[in-house]
Design a protein around this motif. Structure first.
Motif, PDB file in Angstrom:
ATOM      1  N   MET A 148      42.849  63.988  48.604  1.00  0.00           N
ATOM      2  CA  MET A 148      43.049  64.523  49.945  1.00  0.00           C
ATOM      3  C   MET A 148      43.961  65.748  49.937  1.00  0.00           C
ATOM      4  N   VAL A 149      45.089  65.657  49.250  1.00  0.00           N
ATOM      5  CA  VAL A 149      46.006  66.804  49.263  1.00  0.00           C
ATOM      6  C   VAL A 149      45.413  67.991  48.511  1.00  0.00           C
ATOM      7  N   GLU A 150      44.632  67.731  47.469  1.00  0.00           N
ATOM      8  CA  GLU A 150      43.982  68.831  46.744  1.00  0.00           C
ATOM      9  C   GLU A 150      42.967  69.544  47.641  1.00  0.00           C
ATOM     10  N   LYS A 151      42.226  68.772  48.464  1.00  0.00           N
ATOM     11  CA  LYS A 151      41.288  69.390  49.412  1.00  0.00           C
ATOM     12  C   LYS A 151      42.020  70.314  50.383  1.00  0.00           C
ATOM     13  N   ALA A 152      43.285  70.028  50.616  1.00  0.00           N
ATOM     14  CA  ALA A 152      44.081  70.785  51.588  1.00  0.00           C
ATOM     15  C   ALA A 152      44.868  71.927  50.946  1.00  0.00           C
ATOM     16  N   GLY A 153      44.698  72.125  49.650  1.00  0.00           N
ATOM     17  CA  GLY A 153      45.411  73.220  48.991  1.00  0.00           C
ATOM     18  C   GLY A 153      46.790  72.850  48.498  1.00  0.00           C
ATOM     19  N   LEU A 154      47.010  71.553  48.263  1.00  0.00           N
ATOM     20  CA  LEU A 154      48.298  71.081  47.753  1.00  0.00           C
ATOM     21  C   LEU A 154      48.111  70.421  46.399  1.00  0.00           C
ATOM     22  N   ARG A 155      49.207  70.309  45.675  1.00  0.00           N
ATOM     23  CA  ARG A 155      49.193  69.618  44.376  1.00  0.00           C
ATOM     24  C   ARG A 155      50.190  68.466  44.457  1.00  0.00           C
ATOM     25  N   LEU A 156      49.741  67.276  44.112  1.00  0.00           N
ATOM     26  CA  LEU A 156      50.600  66.101  44.084  1.00  0.00           C
ATOM     27  C   LEU A 156      51.419  66.151  42.803  1.00  0.00           C
ATOM     28  N   GLU A 157      52.730  66.348  42.933  1.00  0.00           N
ATOM     29  CA  GLU A 157      53.597  66.500  41.763  1.00  0.00           C
ATOM     30  C   GLU A 157      54.272  65.210  41.328  1.00  0.00           C
ATOM     31  N   LYS A 158      54.803  64.451  42.290  1.00  0.00           N
ATOM     32  CA  LYS A 158      55.546  63.231  41.962  1.00  0.00           C
ATOM     33  C   LYS A 158      55.235  62.163  42.993  1.00  0.00           C
ATOM     34  N   THR A 159      55.350  60.921  42.560  1.00  0.00           N
ATOM     35  CA  THR A 159      55.229  59.785  43.481  1.00  0.00           C
ATOM     36  C   THR A 159      56.299  58.758  43.154  1.00  0.00           C
ATOM     37  N   TRP A 160      56.738  58.047  44.201  1.00  0.00           N
ATOM     38  CA  TRP A 160      57.680  56.954  44.048  1.00  0.00           C
ATOM     39  C   TRP A 160      57.173  55.793  44.888  1.00  0.00           C
ATOM     40  N   THR A 161      57.185  54.584  44.344  1.00  0.00           N
ATOM     41  CA  THR A 161      56.729  53.413  45.091  1.00  0.00           C
ATOM     42  C   THR A 161      57.825  52.360  45.132  1.00  0.00           C
ATOM     43  N   ASP A 162      57.679  51.439  46.069  1.00  0.00           N
ATOM     44  CA  ASP A 162      58.577  50.291  46.116  1.00  0.00           C
ATOM     45  C   ASP A 162      58.149  49.294  45.040  1.00  0.00           C
ATOM     46  N   ASP A 163      58.961  48.270  44.805  1.00  0.00           N
ATOM     47  CA  ASP A 163      58.683  47.289  43.750  1.00  0.00           C
ATOM     48  C   ASP A 163      57.354  46.548  43.941  1.00  0.00           C
ATOM     49  N   LYS A 164      56.976  46.308  45.185  1.00  0.00           N
ATOM     50  CA  LYS A 164      55.738  45.567  45.452  1.00  0.00           C
ATOM     51  C   LYS A 164      54.526  46.481  45.594  1.00  0.00           C
ATOM     52  N   LYS A 165      54.726  47.779  45.419  1.00  0.00           N
ATOM     53  CA  LYS A 165      53.651  48.776  45.502  1.00  0.00           C
ATOM     54  C   LYS A 165      52.904  48.691  46.830  1.00  0.00           C
ATOM     55  N   ARG A 166      53.691  48.688  47.912  1.00  0.00           N
ATOM     56  CA  ARG A 166      53.118  48.660  49.258  1.00  0.00           C
ATOM     57  C   ARG A 166      53.139  50.034  49.909  1.00  0.00           C
ATOM     58  N   VAL A 167      54.094  50.858  49.505  1.00  0.00           N
ATOM     59  CA  VAL A 167      54.222  52.189  50.093  1.00  0.00           C
ATOM     60  C   VAL A 167      54.546  53.190  48.990  1.00  0.00           C
ATOM     61  N   VAL A 168      54.147  54.430  49.221  1.00  0.00           N
ATOM     62  CA  VAL A 168      54.417  55.479  48.237  1.00  0.00           C
ATOM     63  C   VAL A 168      55.009  56.690  48.961  1.00  0.00           C
ATOM     64  N   PHE A 169      55.942  57.342  48.318  1.00  0.00           N
ATOM     65  CA  PHE A 169      56.406  58.663  48.743  1.00  0.00           C
ATOM     66  C   PHE A 169      55.788  59.658  47.780  1.00  0.00           C
ATOM     67  N   CYS A 170      55.194  60.704  48.339  1.00  0.00           N
ATOM     68  CA  CYS A 170      54.514  61.723  47.541  1.00  0.00           C
ATOM     69  C   CYS A 170      55.210  63.075  47.731  1.00  0.00           C
ATOM     70  N   GLN A 171      55.400  63.782  46.630  1.00  0.00           N
ATOM     71  CA  GLN A 171      55.931  65.137  46.700  1.00  0.00           C
ATOM     72  C   GLN A 171      54.829  66.102  46.302  1.00  0.00           C
ATOM     73  N   CYS A 172      54.586  67.080  47.176  1.00  0.00           N
ATOM     74  CA  CYS A 172      53.516  68.047  46.947  1.00  0.00           C
ATOM     75  C   CYS A 172      54.050  69.473  46.982  1.00  0.00           C
ATOM     76  N   THR A 173      53.383  70.334  46.248  1.00  0.00           N
ATOM     77  CA  THR A 173      53.636  71.761  46.311  1.00  0.00           C
ATOM     78  C   THR A 173      52.326  72.443  46.677  1.00  0.00           C
ATOM     79  N   LYS A 174      52.452  73.685  47.069  1.00  0.00           N
ATOM     80  CA  LYS A 174      51.283  74.474  47.404  1.00  0.00           C
ATOM     81  C   LYS A 174      50.617  74.915  46.101  1.00  0.00           C
ATOM     82  N   THR A 175      49.287  74.847  46.055  1.00  0.00           N
ATOM     83  CA  THR A 175      48.592  75.346  44.863  1.00  0.00           C
ATOM     84  C   THR A 175      48.592  76.865  44.909  1.00  0.00           C
ATOM     85  N   SER A 176      48.606  77.466  43.755  1.00  0.00           N
ATOM     86  CA  SER A 176      48.672  78.938  43.691  1.00  0.00           C
ATOM     87  C   SER A 176      47.335  79.560  43.966  1.00  0.00           C
TER      88      SER A 176
END
Length: 176
Positions: A148-176
């Motif tokens: 989804m983020v790639e379709k929008a012109g972003l690159r998913l750089e990092k992710t962090w999840t909770d211990d039970k893998k219920r939620v994720v935080f995603c860090q994106c940058t703009k693709t060049s």
């Protein structure tokens, strides 16, 4: 840095991509977008969250009928309906999973809604959904979020999840 907590989950798929696209257009190479998303696909956990024993979710969702009665002069009896929740799971990269909440008529009903100048008519078993589109409260795989983020012109750089893998935080940058 743009921090966006749980902001995409109730939009349609196309609206999610378009929103990410708009954010991408505003970003420079130095910007970072951090957003959260639900990644659990455990059906029992999800269904229990939207149909909890205390009835909190049901009360919250059915509040639309309470407001309709109050604001538009109808007298829709919630006892004429059964509350239900479905979880629609789809792991295809260009899709997402989601929740559907609805009330289902337990008998044939007809309720005038004077403020809108219409009648709510439903046959026994017919459903009334409390959201636009296919569903709400979307759930994703990491692959779906990356697509989804790639379709929008972003690159998913990092992710962090909770211990039970219920939620994720995603860090994106703009693709060049």
């Amino acid at each position: 840095m743009i921090l966006w907590i749980n902001g995409i989950t109730n939009l349609s798929y196309d609206d999610q991509v378009n929103t990410f696209r708009l954010l991408s257009a505003m970003m420079s190479d130095k910007c970072r977008l951090v957003f959260s998303a639900d990644i659990t696909h455990d059906r029992d956990t999800i269904l229990k969250a939207y149909n909890d024993d205390e009835g909190c979710s049901r009360t919250f969702i059915q509040h639309a009928i309470v407001r309709l009665n109050k604001d538009e002069g109808s007298q829709i009896a919630l006892t004429s309906f059964k509350y239900a929740v479905d979880f629609i799971s789809d792991n295809n990269p260009d899709k997402m999973s989601f929740v559907r909440a609805y009330i289902q008529a337990t008998r044939n009903i007809r309720y005038p809604i004077p403020g809108l100048g219409i009648d709510l008519q439903m046959k026994k078993g017919e459903r009334l959904y409390f959201h636009e589109g296919a569903g709400f409260s979307c759930k994703y795989t990491l692959e779906q979020l990356q697509y989804m983020v790639e379709k929008a012109g972003l690159r998913l750089e990092k992710t962090w999840t909770d211990d039970k893998k219920r939620v994720v935080f995603c860090q994106c940058t703009k693709t060049s």
